[in-house]
Scaffold this motif. Structure first.
Motif, mmCIF file in Angstrom:
data_model
loop_
_atom_site.group_PDB
_atom_site.id
_atom_site.type_symbol
_atom_site.label_atom_id
_atom_site.label_comp_id
_atom_site.label_asym_id
_atom_site.label_seq_id
_atom_site.Cartn_x
_atom_site.Cartn_y
_atom_site.Cartn_z
ATOM 1 N N ALA A 243 -14.152 -20.660 -55.622
ATOM 2 C CA ALA A 243 -13.134 -21.678 -55.451
ATOM 3 C C ALA A 243 -14.235 -22.849 -55.382
ATOM 4 C CB ALA A 243 -11.696 -21.408 -54.857
ATOM 5 N N GLY A 244 -14.711 -22.973 -54.983
ATOM 6 C CA GLY A 244 -15.894 -24.138 -55.199
ATOM 7 C C GLY A 244 -16.475 -24.391 -53.434
ATOM 8 N N THR A 245 -16.276 -23.980 -52.934
ATOM 9 C CA THR A 245 -16.918 -23.255 -52.134
ATOM 10 C C THR A 245 -17.819 -21.885 -51.759
ATOM 11 O OG1 THR A 245 -14.999 -23.465 -50.525
ATOM 12 C CG2 THR A 245 -16.231 -22.319 -49.165
ATOM 13 N N LEU A 246 -19.189 -22.267 -50.692
ATOM 14 C CA LEU A 246 -20.430 -21.648 -50.673
ATOM 15 C C LEU A 246 -20.860 -21.259 -49.666
ATOM 16 C CD1 LEU A 246 -23.031 -20.629 -52.445
ATOM 17 C CD2 LEU A 246 -24.121 -22.534 -51.331
ATOM 18 N N THR A 247 -20.624 -20.320 -49.509
ATOM 19 C CA THR A 247 -20.758 -19.784 -47.849
ATOM 20 C C THR A 247 -21.937 -19.184 -47.958
ATOM 21 O OG1 THR A 247 -19.771 -17.171 -48.179
ATOM 22 C CG2 THR A 247 -18.234 -19.591 -47.669
ATOM 23 N N VAL A 248 -22.822 -19.377 -46.982
ATOM 24 C CA VAL A 248 -24.713 -18.522 -46.950
ATOM 25 C C VAL A 248 -24.082 -17.805 -45.751
ATOM 26 C CG1 VAL A 248 -26.577 -18.488 -46.983
ATOM 27 C CG2 VAL A 248 -25.858 -19.750 -48.896
ATOM 28 N N ARG A 249 -24.416 -16.687 -45.361
ATOM 29 C CA ARG A 249 -24.669 -15.791 -44.230
ATOM 30 C C ARG A 249 -25.813 -14.931 -43.951
ATOM 31 N NH1 ARG A 249 -23.619 -12.203 -40.729
ATOM 32 N NH2 ARG A 249 -21.576 -11.314 -39.454
ATOM 33 N N ASP A 250 -26.622 -15.749 -42.521
ATOM 34 C CA ASP A 250 -28.290 -14.889 -42.524
ATOM 35 C C ASP A 250 -27.166 -13.637 -41.139
ATOM 36 O OD1 ASP A 250 -27.962 -15.958 -39.825
ATOM 37 O OD2 ASP A 250 -28.909 -17.595 -41.616
ATOM 38 N N HIS A 251 -28.314 -12.962 -40.723
ATOM 39 C CA HIS A 251 -28.103 -11.968 -39.654
ATOM 40 C C HIS A 251 -29.389 -12.468 -38.669
ATOM 41 C CE1 HIS A 251 -25.812 -9.670 -42.525
ATOM 42 N NE2 HIS A 251 -24.970 -9.229 -42.101
ATOM 43 N N GLY A 252 -28.806 -13.366 -38.590
ATOM 44 C CA GLY A 252 -30.536 -14.185 -37.559
ATOM 45 C C GLY A 252 -30.723 -14.094 -35.941
ATOM 46 N N PRO A 253 -30.821 -15.442 -35.171
ATOM 47 C CA PRO A 253 -30.393 -14.911 -34.358
ATOM 48 C C PRO A 253 -29.061 -15.829 -33.940
ATOM 49 C CG PRO A 253 -32.292 -16.452 -34.724
ATOM 50 C CD PRO A 253 -32.155 -15.700 -35.610
ATOM 51 N N GLY A 254 -28.465 -17.140 -34.721
ATOM 52 C CA GLY A 254 -27.569 -17.367 -34.468
ATOM 53 C C GLY A 254 -28.056 -18.660 -33.568
ATOM 54 N N ILE A 255 -27.331 -19.882 -34.219
ATOM 55 C CA ILE A 255 -26.880 -21.017 -33.207
ATOM 56 C C ILE A 255 -25.666 -20.974 -31.887
ATOM 57 C CG2 ILE A 255 -26.616 -23.489 -33.607
ATOM 58 C CD1 ILE A 255 -27.140 -22.703 -36.754
ATOM 59 N N SER A 256 -26.419 -21.658 -31.060
ATOM 60 C CA SER A 256 -25.964 -21.538 -29.064
ATOM 61 C C SER A 256 -24.714 -23.168 -29.907
ATOM 62 C CB SER A 256 -26.129 -21.501 -28.586
ATOM 63 O OG SER A 256 -27.487 -22.901 -28.588
ATOM 64 N N ALA A 257 -23.561 -22.639 -29.166
ATOM 65 C CA ALA A 257 -22.585 -23.956 -29.388
ATOM 66 C C ALA A 257 -22.861 -25.380 -28.482
ATOM 67 C CB ALA A 257 -21.567 -23.565 -27.826
ATOM 68 N N SER A 258 -24.526 -25.031 -27.854
ATOM 69 C CA SER A 258 -24.345 -26.265 -27.563
ATOM 70 C C SER A 258 -24.799 -27.046 -28.223
ATOM 71 C CB SER A 258 -25.297 -26.398 -26.404
ATOM 72 O OG SER A 258 -26.390 -25.448 -26.416
ATOM 73 N N GLU A 259 -26.519 -25.940 -29.500
ATOM 74 C CA GLU A 259 -27.035 -26.493 -30.532
ATOM 75 C C GLU A 259 -25.950 -27.335 -32.074
ATOM 76 O OE1 GLU A 259 -29.798 -23.780 -30.815
ATOM 77 O OE2 GLU A 259 -30.804 -24.362 -28.946
ATOM 78 N N LEU A 260 -25.029 -27.052 -31.960
ATOM 79 C CA LEU A 260 -23.940 -26.487 -33.134
ATOM 80 C C LEU A 260 -24.325 -27.954 -33.488
ATOM 81 C CD1 LEU A 260 -21.355 -23.843 -33.053
ATOM 82 C CD2 LEU A 260 -22.841 -24.601 -34.796
ATOM 83 N N PRO A 261 -23.553 -29.233 -32.343
ATOM 84 C CA PRO A 261 -23.261 -30.926 -32.946
ATOM 85 C C PRO A 261 -24.801 -31.224 -33.397
ATOM 86 C CG PRO A 261 -23.030 -30.049 -30.385
ATOM 87 C CD PRO A 261 -23.575 -28.929 -30.540
ATOM 88 N N HIS A 262 -25.995 -30.773 -33.170
ATOM 89 C CA HIS A 262 -26.887 -31.360 -33.318
ATOM 90 C C HIS A 262 -27.698 -31.313 -34.533
ATOM 91 C CE1 HIS A 262 -26.736 -33.329 -29.578
ATOM 92 N NE2 HIS A 262 -26.482 -32.138 -29.261
ATOM 93 N N VAL A 263 -27.359 -29.817 -35.466
ATOM 94 C CA VAL A 263 -27.385 -29.322 -36.329
ATOM 95 C C VAL A 263 -28.048 -29.547 -37.736
ATOM 96 C CG1 VAL A 263 -27.341 -26.930 -35.916
ATOM 97 C CG2 VAL A 263 -25.736 -28.269 -37.512
#
Length: 491
Positions: free
Chosen positions: A398-418
């Motif tokens: 339905a027009g939504t592409l999701t890509v999910r990995d199982h790596g270390p992830g991103i911290s909440a403090s880093e999300l605004p700068h990705v």
């Protein structure tokens, strides 16, 4: 004249415009007032003349009969309460009364009144006396009321009053109105100049600010504006402040891009220089490197050249202006095919990973090459951060592409700068890359009218990248049937 007016400053033109408008209005009012007063004064004179010649006094009627019978130019007793009064018969004989100071000049209009068979209202006119004085004259016909006399009907009574006082009053009024008009025009010009200066003061500030920016290229200049004001000058000041703020931000971003690009380019260039110098020195000194070391250096040079080419390509992509110029390259794209193509490339780059895919048809309007590059960048990040033998889940529905990995992830403090240019997390700085991939993804998705987000996976390990694009599960009728966004998608 018009060219000279256009060369004047704006405030001078406004002052002249106000003065001209006031002068026209004052002149119109003054002329109207003068004519109204003149009409009132003449009406008063005419009323006095008609009252004096009403012939309601029997004594006056008797004097008229006697004058008609034996009329000479010798002044006679009696009169009609006017300064000038006389009777003129058909043969031109004039009989003056004792209160007269001279004879009124007879005109053709007076002779026409003689032909009237009965007394009427007569005619009113401006005339002159023999002594040259201006007069207001009333001429009425005299009826024959007594048949025993020798009087004839063709005689007129002429009564007149001098206009000296009236003309003096009108002249004084004209002078007064002229003085008042002159003062009003001068005052209006001064007031217009003051108003123009006060009204254009913000424009002067704006002009000074623009000249300062043009002279010093200082984009930090701001014009103080009252937030409650909504007039045109305030809107212009707000627009100028917004423009300089945008230009300052754009310049800062450009300088930051140049600085970051220089920093990122320095690393591969330094490595390339070092490796090439080692190869060159071995050739110059006649001490060839061992074959294994030589192959390792050449492989390093090739990898660094590939990284440098990719970085330059990313910089070129980001240097494209954020305008509608890309609209000419957009077309209907089968997004599911773009995702499958990107998946094939991702599997080659991470052969040890398990990549699962659930892709449903979805057609979007975008630039094909840019969209595929954005999907490839998202998958590259997932491959890069996935542990060996890990799994990447890809889903398009339905027009939504999701890509999910199982790596270390991103911290909440880093999300605004990705999605910032050249930004890289602490865990990614040891890995290859320039930090431009997600910036390109965000730019491409935004140009296609969609949105992209990164968030921690719900289970707590890995990251979920989500891209949403507007479109439809079937291509529009005007698109090409093969679904690859051919020429038909341009419509």
């Amino acid at each position: 004249m018009i060219k000279r007016l256009r060369s004047l400053p704006l405030r001078s033109r406004l002052a002249l415009l106000v003065a001209a408008a006031v002068a026209f209005a004052v002149a119109a009012v003054s002329v109207t007032c003068w004519f109204i007063v003149q009409g009132k004064l003449y009406d008063q004179l005419d009323a006095d003349l008609r009252k004096a010649t009403a012939l309601t006094d029997p004594k006056q009627v008797g004097q008229i009969r006697e004058a008609l019978a034996t009329c000479t130019q010798t002044p006679r007793e009696g009169g009609f309460g006017t300064t000038y009064s006389q009777i003129v018969t058909a043969d031109g004989t004039t009989c003056l009364f004792t209160n007269s100071y001279g004879e009124v000049k007879v005109t053709d209009a007076d002779e026409e009144v003689m032909q009237q068979s009965s007394a009427g209202e007569g005619i009113l006119r401006n005339g002159t006396a023999e002594d040259g004085k201006a007069l207001r004259v009333l001429t009425v016909s005299l009826p024959l009321t007594d048949q025993r006399t020798q009087a004839r009907a063709d005689a007129v009574l002429i009564a007149a009053v001098p206009l000296d006082g009236t003309q003096s009053t009108l002249n004084d009024l004209a002078l007064l109105l002229l003085l008042v008009s002159g003062v009003g025009v001068i005052g209006a010009g001064a007031a217009g100049l003051a108003v123009a200066r006060a009204g254009l003061r913000p424009v002067d500030k704006l002009t000074e600010a623009v000249e300062h920016v043009a002279r010093t290229e200082d984009l930090s200049v701001r014009i103080p504006v009252d937030d409650d004001s909504e007039d045109e000058i305030a809107r212009l000041s707000h627009s100028f402040n917004s423009m300089t703020s945008s230009l300052a931000n754009s310049r800062e971003l450009q300088q930051q891009l140049i600085a970051d690009a220089g920093h990122e380019l320095r690393t591969p260039l330094t490595s390339l220089r070092t490796n090439i110098e080692l190869l060159t020195r071995s050739e110059e000194t006649g001490r060839p490197l061992p074959e294994a070391d030589r192959k390792a250096l050449l492989a390093s040079v090739k990898a660094q050249m590939t990284e440098l080419a990719a970085l330059i390509g990313d910089l070129q992509e980001l240097s494209r202006p954020d305008t509608g110029q890309h609209a000419g390259r957009t077309q209907i794209v089968a997004w599911q095919e773009t995702v499958e193509s990107a998946l094939r490339r991702a599997r080659l780059r991470g052969p040890e990973l398990t990549i699962t895919a659930d892709v449903e048809p979805w057609y979007v309007r975008a630039e094909p090459a840019a969209l595929e590059r954005a999907v490839v960048n998202i998958l590259d990040n997932a491959v890069k951060f996935s542990p060996e033998g890990g799994t990447i889940d890809v889903r398009l529905t339905a027009g939504t592409l999701t890509v999910r990995d199982h790596g270390p992830g991103i911290s909440a403090s880093e999300l605004p700068h990705v999605f910032d240019r050249f930004w890289r997390s602490e865990s990614a700085r040891s890995l290859p890359g320039s930090g431009l991939g997600l910036s390109i993804v965000a730019r491409t998705v935004q140009q296609a009218g969609g949105e992209v987000t990164l968030a921690p996976a719900p289970e707590g390990d890995g990251t979920v990248a989500t891209i949403r694009l507007p479109g439809a599960p079937v291509p529009p009728p005007e698109s090409s049937p093969d679904g690859d966004g051919g020429d038909g998608g341009q419509g």
